[in-house]
Design a protein around this motif. Structure first.
Motif: not given
Length: 383
Positions: A62-79
């Protein structure tokens, strides 16, 4: 998915949660992502846009491509909370589910690498700095589209209040733009006992905060969706001193560039008028941090079909209205048609960005099933 595999993925997710990293500092997370992609046979490029990782998996002709995306960063919030996998980094936590997003995409890569079932190329985009609204642009500026081209792009986000295993999205606008503003009022500070000798700015700032509340109700057409929120007011005063400087900060949300431009213009006009009325000066800084997330109608129908096939007809809904949150995924949509969607994190879940939020591990197999179904339906292997 076997119980053993799900247990391993859950352990990965909780490990990511224990080790949160802020935008463009996701070195440990990115390293583990790259290691796990390689372990299942996916080609890996690291350092894309700083700490971004791109995995590439090709099967068939197959000549087509798809992208699946995830984000990795956290927040400056004390848990908050005493869960065993709580953040071990003071002041940082995964309060937006990015630990779960990363895990689900790794799980999908693992399934697709082991089982195939598609013909073409799948790009796995692990993005840094989503919370900043800078990571997608950094990857694009680093040549993402030329180095790792794709025809469609898909993203998925945990949604508190929606039952685990349920899925929703909509064609067209789904998340808003976010603009930030800062207004600085300058006058002449003085003694609290002698206000007539000063040109203090606190009263002017209070008046301006109230007038800003009318921008949407009186300057934006009621058929448009917009929000203006003042989130901070600080001065250089003290208990017995009238301030000579006041700083007002906040943000604005909208779905169309024309509405964003109108909000900025009216904000500048109102700030100048208040400054004149109170014999002070006003400086307005207005920046556009996130662009609107607008799903491609045809691609969204394909995403809904994949979700129904993976999760069940009764678990998939079309959102009646867009969400006024913002999402850096929108930057990818300027380069390829795509669809951003939400996956349930539980009806009793704490809100996103809450210090007690936690991704529900029961959602992991549902996100994996959706991504795998997308790849197989959008890149069919043929008869």
């Amino acid at each position: 998915m076997s119980e053993a595999v799900l247990a391993e993925l859950t352990a990965w997710r909780r490990d990511f949660h224990r080790h949160p990293e802020f935008g463009f500092a996701e070195h440990r997370t990115a390293g583990l992502v790259a290691e796990r992609l390689r372990a299942c046979g996916v080609a890996v490029a690291e350092g894309v846009g700083g700490t971004g990782v791109v995995g590439t998996l090709a099967r068939g002709d197959g000549r087509r491509a798809i992208a699946l995306r995830a984000d990795m960063d956290a927040l400056r919030i004390p848990e908050e909370g005493d869960r065993p996998h709580r953040s071990g980094t003071p002041g940082l936590m995964h309060a937006c589910g990015h630990d779960g997003h990363t895990t689900m995409l790794l799980g999908a890569a693992r399934v697709l690498a082991a089982e195939g079932g598609f013909s073409g190329t799948v790009r796995f985009l692990f993005q840094p700095a989503e919370e900043w609204g800078r990571g997608a642009g950094a990857m694009i500026d680093d040549g993402l589209m030329a180095r790792f081209p794709f025809d469609e792009v898909y993203g998925l986000h945990a949604r508190p209040g929606l039952a685990v295993g349920r899925f929703e999205t909509r064609p067209g606008p789904i998340m808003s733009a976010e603009d930030l503003f800062e207004i600085v009022l300058r006058g002449l500070g003085g003694h609290a006992a002698q206000p007539h000798e000063a040109r203090e700015v606190l009263v002017a700032a209070c008046a301006l905060v109230m007038d800003l509340q009318t921008l949407v109700s009186r300057r934006i057409a009621p058929t448009e969706t917009a929000v203006v929120s003042v989130t901070e007011l600080t001065t250089d005063g003290t208990r017995n001193a009238l301030p000579g400087l006041a700083r007002i900060r906040g943000d604005a949300r909208s779905f169309r560039p024309a509405v964003s431009a109108r909000i900025e213009a009216e904000m500048r006009r109102v700030a100048a008028g208040i400054a004149t009325a109170y014999a002070c000066t006003a400086e307005v800084a207005y920046t556009r941090e996130f662009v609107p997330t607008v799903n491609d109608p045809a691609v969204t129908q394909a995403a809904l079909a994949a979700a129904r096939a993976a999760l069940g007809e009764d678990r998939v809904e079309v959102m009646p209205e867009p969400h006024t949150g913002s999402e850096d995924f929108a930057r990818f949509l300027a380069h390829a048609p795509g669809c951003f969607a939400f996956l349930g994190n539980g009806e009793a879940s704490r809100p996103l960005h809450n210090p007690a939020f936690d991704f529900d591990d029961a959602a992991i197999p549902h996100g994996i099933a959706y991504f795998v179904a997308l790849a197989r339906r959008r890149l069919p292997a043929g008869p």
